[in-house]
Design a protein around this motif. Structure first.
Motif, mmCIF file in Angstrom:
data_model
loop_
_atom_site.group_PDB
_atom_site.id
_atom_site.type_symbol
_atom_site.label_atom_id
_atom_site.label_comp_id
_atom_site.label_asym_id
_atom_site.label_seq_id
_atom_site.Cartn_x
_atom_site.Cartn_y
_atom_site.Cartn_z
ATOM 1 N N THR A 27 0.829 -1.205 0.000
ATOM 2 C CA THR A 27 0.000 0.000 0.000
ATOM 3 C C THR A 27 0.862 1.253 0.000
ATOM 4 O O THR A 27 2.027 1.229 0.410
ATOM 5 C CB THR A 27 -0.921 0.043 1.240
ATOM 6 O OG1 THR A 27 -0.117 0.161 2.422
ATOM 7 C CG2 THR A 27 -1.768 -1.213 1.330
ATOM 8 N N THR A 28 0.268 2.339 -0.467
ATOM 9 C CA THR A 28 0.888 3.661 -0.418
ATOM 10 C C THR A 28 -0.096 4.636 0.221
ATOM 11 O O THR A 28 -1.186 4.838 -0.324
ATOM 12 C CB THR A 28 1.259 4.168 -1.821
ATOM 13 O OG1 THR A 28 2.123 3.223 -2.459
ATOM 14 C CG2 THR A 28 1.970 5.512 -1.740
ATOM 15 N N PRO A 29 0.252 5.202 1.389
ATOM 16 C CA PRO A 29 1.434 4.901 2.183
ATOM 17 C C PRO A 29 1.350 3.519 2.814
ATOM 18 O O PRO A 29 0.286 2.909 2.856
ATOM 19 C CB PRO A 29 1.411 6.004 3.255
ATOM 20 C CG PRO A 29 -0.045 6.331 3.408
ATOM 21 C CD PRO A 29 -0.641 6.193 2.034
ATOM 22 N N ASP A 30 2.494 3.031 3.320
ATOM 23 C CA ASP A 30 2.518 1.697 3.916
ATOM 24 C C ASP A 30 2.216 1.712 5.406
ATOM 25 O O ASP A 30 2.210 0.663 6.052
ATOM 26 C CB ASP A 30 3.876 1.032 3.674
ATOM 27 C CG ASP A 30 5.028 1.826 4.292
ATOM 28 O OD1 ASP A 30 4.781 2.900 4.884
ATOM 29 O OD2 ASP A 30 6.174 1.379 4.167
ATOM 30 N N SER A 31 1.963 2.906 5.966
ATOM 31 C CA SER A 31 1.656 3.011 7.393
ATOM 32 C C SER A 31 0.720 4.191 7.625
ATOM 33 O O SER A 31 0.586 5.069 6.769
ATOM 34 C CB SER A 31 2.934 3.174 8.223
ATOM 35 O OG SER A 31 3.651 4.317 7.814
#
Length: 321
Positions: free
Chosen positions: A168-172
């Motif tokens: 995913t973007t962002p990953d967090s």
């Protein structure tokens, strides 16, 4: 048959009346309706009315559990009073409560009733409060950054599949809320993403799962990347590496195997025979006897999806020097 084909006609009761008579009849009906309405609206009725709750939390503090956002009460009044109440409702009937720095915030049932009563005009009575008092624990607010996990349900077109990890973007995301709750959260999942018949890579915006009301997330949606490509087969003839600690001579039959691997179309030209190693572990016992052993694939590129070896086992013969 004639009866079925006959059109039904409704007689207009005013058709035989003159225009002046029709006007008089309409006025009479209007006057009758007015007095009927006056009588009906003069009677008392009971309705269930919502009152929104607004909490003013100090900076750096958070509710451990989400407090109620709406309180309901039974109101009794004449029809006229209830109409006026309904017209004036909405933002006017919100209860606002400042929240201090204590560890417990509470509002008693009696206080709720008095506060609601102070908002109502004369003639409207509270017959029952449908919500108990409010008791909520409060503690310090905390903030953490945690990874996002994409929750997907995918099917692929024939000969297609994932060519890498879904990311995913962002990953967090950043989560904010009561410390005791924030410390227990390790990852945050997206809403379910259901895609069928994939035959190309996808990048799609997906909302994050809803919070429990006391935790805030930022951002509230992410871009989910699903790498997809076509998979094809590639075949190699590979020699067998013999592993045997004895100095005796060992022969295997056959001395080569056919390896068929499945890999992505983009990696087809990258893989060569030297990227693989097929091993036969020969035991030390049974000298002079012909036996069989399973061959193993001990080295292969990471991007190879699956493989088959033919034959799966080979015969061997150990000869003394």
């Amino acid at each position: 048959m004639d009866i079925l084909q006959t059109k039904i006609r409704f007689n207009n009761p005013f058709a035989s009346k003159s225009p002046e008579d029709r006007t008089v009849l309409v006025i009479c009906f209007a006057i009758a309706f007015f007095f009927w309405l006056m009588v009906k609206l003069s009677k008392d009725y009971t309705i269930v009315a919502p009152f929104s709750l607004v909490y003013e939390l100090p900076t750096g503090r958070a509710f451990v559990n989400s407090p109620p956002q709406v309180v309901y009460a039974n109101l009794r009044a004449s029809g006229w009073s209830l109409i006026r109440y309904t017209v004036k409702n909405a933002k006017k009937y919100a209860l606002r409560y400042p929240v201090g720095n204590a560890d417990i915030f509470s509002v008693s049932t009696a206080t709720l009733r008095d506060d609601i009563d102070s908002l109502l005009s004369d003639g409207i009575l509270i017959t029952d409060l449908l919500t108990e008092g409010i008791i909520v624990q409060i503690e310090k607010q905390a903030t953490r950054k945690i990874p996002v996990v994409a929750h997907t349900q995918l099917t692929f077109a024939s000969e297609y599949g994932l060519t890498g990890d879904i990311h995913t973007t962002p990953d967090s995301v950043v989560i904010t809320g009561p410390r005791s709750v924030i410390d227990t959260i390790q990852v945050w999942a997206t809403d379910s993403l259901l895609l069928k018949g994939l035959d190309q890579s996808v990048a799609q915006s997906v909302a994050l799962r809803q919070t429990n009301g006391t935790v805030r997330i930022e951002p509230t949606e992410v871009l989910v990347h699903i790498p997809v490509q076509r998979y094809i087969e590639k075949t190699f003839q590979l020699p067998i590496t013999i592993v045997h600690t004895n100095q005796d001579s060992v022969r295997v039959f056959p001395d080569k195997v056919t390896l068929t691997c499945v890999l992505g179309l983009d990696d087809f030209d990258l893989v060569v025979a030297d990227d693989f190693e097929v091993v036969a572990h020969i035991p030390l016992s049974n000298h002079g006897l012909q036996n069989a052993v399973i061959v193993e694939l001990t080295s292969y590129p990471d991007y190879v999806r699956s493989w088959t070896i033919t034959p799966r086992s080979v015969e061997y013969l150990i000869q003394r020097d």
